[in-house]
Write a protein that holds these residues in place. Structure first.
Motif, mmCIF file in Angstrom:
data_model
loop_
_atom_site.group_PDB
_atom_site.id
_atom_site.type_symbol
_atom_site.label_atom_id
_atom_site.label_comp_id
_atom_site.label_asym_id
_atom_site.label_seq_id
_atom_site.Cartn_x
_atom_site.Cartn_y
_atom_site.Cartn_z
ATOM 1 N N ILE A 32 0.868 -1.174 0.000
ATOM 2 C CA ILE A 32 0.108 -0.071 0.015
ATOM 3 C C ILE A 32 0.821 1.205 0.086
ATOM 4 O O ILE A 32 0.402 2.356 -0.684
ATOM 5 N N ARG A 33 2.042 1.294 0.533
ATOM 6 C CA ARG A 33 3.106 2.308 0.666
ATOM 7 C C ARG A 33 3.288 2.647 -0.694
ATOM 8 O O ARG A 33 3.381 3.933 -1.045
ATOM 9 N N SER A 34 3.748 1.698 -1.478
ATOM 10 C CA SER A 34 4.142 1.805 -3.181
ATOM 11 C C SER A 34 2.857 2.593 -3.798
ATOM 12 O O SER A 34 3.218 3.405 -4.656
ATOM 13 N N VAL A 87 0.314 7.212 -6.309
ATOM 14 C CA VAL A 87 -0.898 7.877 -6.419
ATOM 15 C C VAL A 87 -1.091 8.593 -5.137
ATOM 16 O O VAL A 87 -2.011 8.315 -4.352
ATOM 17 N N PRO A 88 -0.471 9.834 -4.852
ATOM 18 C CA PRO A 88 -0.711 10.540 -3.778
ATOM 19 C C PRO A 88 -2.063 10.915 -3.285
ATOM 20 O O PRO A 88 -2.284 11.019 -2.015
ATOM 21 N N ARG A 89 -2.976 11.152 -4.146
ATOM 22 C CA ARG A 89 -4.267 11.332 -3.965
ATOM 23 C C ARG A 89 -5.278 10.364 -3.172
ATOM 24 O O ARG A 89 -6.253 10.594 -2.745
ATOM 25 N N ARG A 90 -4.596 9.144 -3.322
ATOM 26 C CA ARG A 90 -5.177 7.991 -2.680
ATOM 27 C C ARG A 90 -6.543 7.693 -3.145
ATOM 28 O O ARG A 90 -6.681 6.414 -3.454
ATOM 29 N N THR A 91 -7.732 8.268 -3.079
ATOM 30 C CA THR A 91 -8.795 8.047 -3.433
ATOM 31 C C THR A 91 -9.006 7.235 -4.957
ATOM 32 O O THR A 91 -10.051 6.394 -5.137
ATOM 33 N N PRO A 92 -8.262 7.823 -5.805
ATOM 34 C CA PRO A 92 -8.271 7.133 -7.229
ATOM 35 C C PRO A 92 -7.792 5.789 -7.226
ATOM 36 O O PRO A 92 -8.260 4.681 -7.794
ATOM 37 N N VAL A 93 -7.197 5.335 -6.114
ATOM 38 C CA VAL A 93 -6.705 3.770 -5.769
ATOM 39 C C VAL A 93 -7.846 3.164 -5.517
ATOM 40 O O VAL A 93 -8.063 1.997 -6.204
#
Length: 269
Positions: free
Chosen positions: A103-105, A110-116
């Motif tokens: 998850i760290r990678s 994708v720093p915005r997170r929610t797109p993941v």
């Protein structure tokens, strides 16, 4: 600091395109053995249980057929166990990254997170629809051969059959999406699996402790019952209409994803 270095440090960070996130998540989904094993188990259960139910069913037997029994319900008998496979796989797909540290990678890329989270939900839903769609169709066609010539035999052209088969596929996909959301919300494979099993199987069995007037108002809106409404060729009893069942289950999935998104955006990885 040189002019080149200054330009590099001041340059805006490249925007991560959502299609690239989707492609990355698609690769991650199919690159682990648990996906192939669990999807394969779901397919096996759907085909084996549905086919056996159709071939051993005896319309002329001494025991009267249960109300609501038809060629579709017999062929989709295995959906009750296949849903658990897809729900568990959804949890593994999201919470598994917290267990192995990947998850760290993902969040670094994708720093915005929610797109993941959105990409995982879309990818898993698409994969589930593809796998479940083929499996449900094949199982129904095989079961139709077993029931041909009986009052319970149905074809794809019969009223409501395609809608019911599609409802089964969408139900299985939505259960998987809820599993993905639970993985992000709880960040624990064991916890997510427990919640999925509880929502699909345990809660329904505990509604008997509720007053009848309350139970009648609650039970139709539980995920399992909403799913049964989607998979039913003929309604009745405490079932919602197929459209209402799909709306209720979609609402459950949206709420679960929203809760997962809030946890993801507000907590450290």
């Amino acid at each position: 600091m040189s002019a080149v270095t200054a330009r590099n440090t001041s340059a805006p960070r490249a925007r991560i395109a959502f299609p690239r996130v989707l492609r990355s998540e698609w690769i991650k989904l199919w690159s682990v053995r648990s996906t192939w094993f669990t999807m394969g188990l779901a397919v096996f259960l759907m085909v084996a249980i549905g086919t056996i139910a159709c071939f051993v069913f005896d319309p002329a037997g001494t025991t009267p057929a249960k109300a609501g029994t038809d060629g579709v319900s017999l062929a989709t008998n295995g959906a009750m166990l296949a849903q658990l496979c897809l729900g568990v796989l959804g949890v593994l797909y999201s919470a598994g990254e917290y267990g192995n540290g990947m998850i760290r990678s993902s969040m670094s890329a994708v720093p915005r997170r929610t797109p993941v989270l959105r990409a995982k939900a879309v990818v898993f839903a698409a994969a589930s629809v593809a796998v479940a769609g083929v499996t449900v169709l094949v199982t129904f066609l095989v079961g139709s051969v077993a029931l041909k010539g009986t009052a319970f035999g149905l074809s794809l052209s019969d009223p409501g059959v395609l809608r019911t088969l599609l409802g089964t596929v969408v139900y299985l996909a939505l259960v998987g999406v809820i599993g993905v959301a639970m993985g992000f919300l709880l960040r624990s494979v064991a916890g997510g699996v427990a919640v999925i099993a509880g929502v699909l199987f345990v809660i329904d069995s505990l509604t008997f402790i509720l007053p009848a007037s309350v139970a009648d108002s609650v039970i139709p809106y539980l995920p399992g019952h909403a799913g049964r409404a989607m998979m039913a060729l003929h309604g009745g009893g405490d079932l919602l209409s197929p459209a209402a069942g799909a709306s209720v289950l979609t609402a459950w999935a949206v709420v679960a994803l929203a809760a997962g998104a809030v946890r993801l955006s507000r907590s450290d990885v």
